[in-house]
Write a protein that holds these residues in place. Sequence first.
Motif, PDB file in Angstrom:
ATOM      1  N   SER A   6       3.689   1.258 -14.634  1.00  0.00           N
ATOM      2  CA  SER A   6       2.596   1.994 -13.992  1.00  0.00           C
ATOM      3  C   SER A   6       2.862   3.492 -14.114  1.00  0.00           C
ATOM      4  O   SER A   6       3.956   3.904 -14.504  1.00  0.00           O
ATOM      5  N   HIS A 196      -5.303  -2.085  -9.231  1.00  0.00           N
ATOM      6  CA  HIS A 196      -4.656  -3.329  -9.670  1.00  0.00           C
ATOM      7  C   HIS A 196      -5.464  -4.061 -10.742  1.00  0.00           C
ATOM      8  O   HIS A 196      -5.316  -5.279 -10.920  1.00  0.00           O
ATOM      9  N   VAL A 485      -2.791 -10.996  -7.792  1.00  0.00           N
ATOM     10  CA  VAL A 485      -2.398  -9.654  -7.346  1.00  0.00           C
ATOM     11  C   VAL A 485      -2.135  -9.640  -5.848  1.00  0.00           C
ATOM     12  O   VAL A 485      -1.094  -9.160  -5.381  1.00  0.00           O
ATOM     13  N   ILE A 544       2.865  -2.222  -2.008  1.00  0.00           N
ATOM     14  CA  ILE A 544       2.024  -1.781  -3.128  1.00  0.00           C
ATOM     15  C   ILE A 544       2.876  -1.058  -4.172  1.00  0.00           C
ATOM     16  O   ILE A 544       2.739  -1.273  -5.381  1.00  0.00           O
ATOM     17  N   ASN A 547       5.228  -3.611  -5.964  1.00  0.00           N
ATOM     18  CA  ASN A 547       4.454  -4.435  -6.898  1.00  0.00           C
ATOM     19  C   ASN A 547       4.135  -3.662  -8.178  1.00  0.00           C
ATOM     20  O   ASN A 547       4.171  -4.223  -9.279  1.00  0.00           O
ATOM     21  N   SER A 548       3.850  -2.360  -8.042  1.00  0.00           N
ATOM     22  CA  SER A 548       3.472  -1.562  -9.216  1.00  0.00           C
ATOM     23  C   SER A 548       4.634  -1.369 -10.190  1.00  0.00           C
ATOM     24  O   SER A 548       4.416  -1.101 -11.373  1.00  0.00           O
ATOM     25  N   SER A 551       4.530  -4.482 -12.431  1.00  0.00           N
ATOM     26  CA  SER A 551       3.229  -4.871 -12.982  1.00  0.00           C
ATOM     27  C   SER A 551       2.537  -3.642 -13.560  1.00  0.00           C
ATOM     28  O   SER A 551       2.823  -2.504 -13.172  1.00  0.00           O
ATOM     29  N   THR A 553      -0.228  -1.340 -13.340  1.00  0.00           N
ATOM     30  CA  THR A 553      -1.247  -0.914 -12.384  1.00  0.00           C
ATOM     31  C   THR A 553      -1.580   0.550 -12.647  1.00  0.00           C
ATOM     32  O   THR A 553      -1.001   1.176 -13.533  1.00  0.00           O
TER      33      THR A 553
END
Length: 660
Positions: A6, A196, A485, A544, A547-548, A551, A553
Motif C-alpha cells: 500500500s 480497500h 476485506v 486498518i 491490514n494495509s 494487502s 490498499t
Amino acid sequence: MKTNLSPKMIINKLILIGRDKNYIVPFSSGLNIIFGDSDTGKSSILNLIDYLLGASEVNMYDEIEMHGQYALLEINLNDQVYTIKRDIFDSNAYIEIFKAPVDQINQVFPKEYGPHSRKEGPSGYLSEFLLESLNIPRVKLKQAPSKVDSKMSTLSFRDIFKFCYMDQDEVGNKDILDQKNHSVFVKNKETFKFLHHLLDDKITLLQEEIGEKNRAKQSIIQQFTIVSSFLREARLESMESLEDKFTQLKEALQTVDLEILDITQSMKANSEQDEEIRKLVIDKQGQQDNLSMSRMYKETQMDQNLRLKKDYLQDIDKLTASLEVIRKMPKNESHHINCPICDSELKAAKFNEIFSHYDSTSIEQEIKSLKNRAKELTALIEQDREEILKLISEADTVQDEIRRAKELLDIKTQDFVSPFIAQRDILLRRRGEITEEIKRVEYLKKLRNQVNDLTKRSDQLANQIEELNSQLEILAASAPSVDGVLGGIGDILNDFLRKIPIRNAYGISISKNTFLPVVRDKDYSKLTSGGLRTLVSVGYLISILRNSLGSQTNFPSLVMIDTVGKYIGKTKPKYLSLTNQAEDRAEGLSDPLKYKNIYDYLISMCEDLLSKHDFQIIVVDNDLPENMEEQLEDNVVKKFSAVPREGYEIGFIDNATQRA
C-alpha cells in the motif's frame, strides 16, 4: 528488503520556525510516543502535522502565536522525500513544497499549491499533489451509492486522512467518522470502500487514472524536450561542471577571505605605533568637550545675571518716579489740580489721601539697596565675561593641538595604511565578484535540478503507470470481496481486543452497513462505556493499518492517535458526560494492565512487521504505563513537564514563560 503493498507515508521531521529559535520534533518508522503534562503542547504537534497535510486550521494556542512564524514538515511519500512549508497565520496562503529534505530546500525551487478546493495554486492543489505522490488514484465517489444517477463528489486526501488521524475529541467518541452527519458519513463509507478496493467501478476508475498519468507523462516529456533544447542552445554546463565550478568558487572565496584577514591584521599591527597619537586626539577632544560645556554654563549664568540686573534697574526707575511724585505733591489741601489724563479737577486733599501711606524714606532705602545689588551683578557679569573669553582662548588652543595631531596621523596613515587599504579594496571587490558568481552558479544548479526533476517525474509516472497496470490485472483476475476485506480487518481487531483484554470478547467484527466495529454483536455507536469505545476505536485504526501492510490498499502507512488513555482511568472532566462511568467500572477499565497491554501490542506489532514493511504510529498521551519508561525509551520522541524536571522539556514551545 522492505516492501509496502500500500502507499507509504512516513513523517521524518516537524519544524516550527520561530522568532527566537526553531522547535523540532524528529520521527522515525514504527512507534513514536509524545507524552507529558496537560497544556504543554503535545496535541499541537499532531495538530500541526494535520495542518501541513491540508487541515483548514491549526490550534493557535498562545505560545505558538507568540513565538511561531511558519511550519515545515519533512515527509517520505513512496520513498521520495519532500518538505512542506505552510504559513500558520494565513491558512488561505499557498503551500510551498520542496522536492528535498529540510536541510536542502535552498537548493531547489518550491512549487506552490492551493490549500483547499476553493483556491488553486500555480502548481495545482495540495490534495492532488499528495494523492499523486502516494500513487492513489484521483476518483469521484457517488454521493448516493444506491442511485444509478447519483451525483459524484471528488475524493480528496482529507477524506482518506480521516482514517489515519483521531484527535482527542474523536478517540472513543460515539459518533466516530461523523455518523450523525448523513452526507459526510456516506462519503466516509465510500472512502472506506475505495481504500480497500471495494468500489464496484474500481476497474473503470483505474483505467481512467492510468490514462491521466499517461497524458501527464507525455506532457512532461514535451516540457523536458523544450527545456533541454533551450539549455543546449544556452550552453548551460552540466551538473558535474557546475558542481566543480561551485567547489572552485567556494575555495577561491575562502582564499580571498584569508587574504583580507591577513591585510586587516597587518593594518592593525602598523596602526599600533599611531596609538599614542590617537589617544592624544581622544584626550584633547574630551578636553575640548569639557571646555564647551563650561563655556555654555558660564554663558547661561551671565545671561541670567544680565536679566536680573535689568529687572533691578527697571525697579529703580519705578521707585525713583514714585519718589518724585511724593516730593511734588501740593502742600495746600484746598489747592485744586487737573488730572493729567482726563483733565478733570482733583482736590489736593483727595490726592494726598491716596498717596499718604507712601514713605519717601523707605523708598530711598529700597532704591539704595537695589543699586547695591545691581552693582554686585555688574561685577559678576564682568567676571563671567572674562571667564568666557578665557575658555574660548583655551578651546582655540586645544583645537589647534587636535588639528596638528590629526595632520600628523593623516601623514602616517598615508605612508603606512593607505597601501593596505588599496589592497583590501581590491580583495573586497574580488570577493563581491566571487559571491555573485556563486549565486549565479547556485541558480543554474537549481535550473539543472529542475530539469533532472522532470526526468525523475517522468520515471515516477512510468513506475506508477506500471504499478496501476499491475493493480488492474490483479483486480481483473480477482476483485476483493467485501466479506474478505471486512473479515481480515475484523480478525485483527478481535486479536487486539483479546490481548488487552476486554471482558466478554465475542461478536467482534466490522459492520457491512457502516464499516465500523461491532463488539458483542453491538454496533460501535451502541457501546455505552467510553473506555470500551476508546479501546475499540484505537484498535480499529490499528487494524486498518495492519491490514494495509499485507494487502494492496490505498491506505497510507501512518496512524496518529491522541489520546490513547482517554476514558481508561484518565478521563478529563469535560469528557465524563460522554461515557457511562458505571459501565466503565464494570468493564474494569481502571486496571493499569489494560493500558500497558495497548503499548505491548504496539511494540509487538513493530517488532513483527518493521523488518518487512515501513509504517508509522504516532501516539500522544498524558503519561506512560507504570514501569514501561525504560522499555519505551527508544520510542519516545518528546516528553514534557509543566514544571522543571530533569530530562523533560517544559513544553513544545520550551522558551515560553513558565506556566503558573
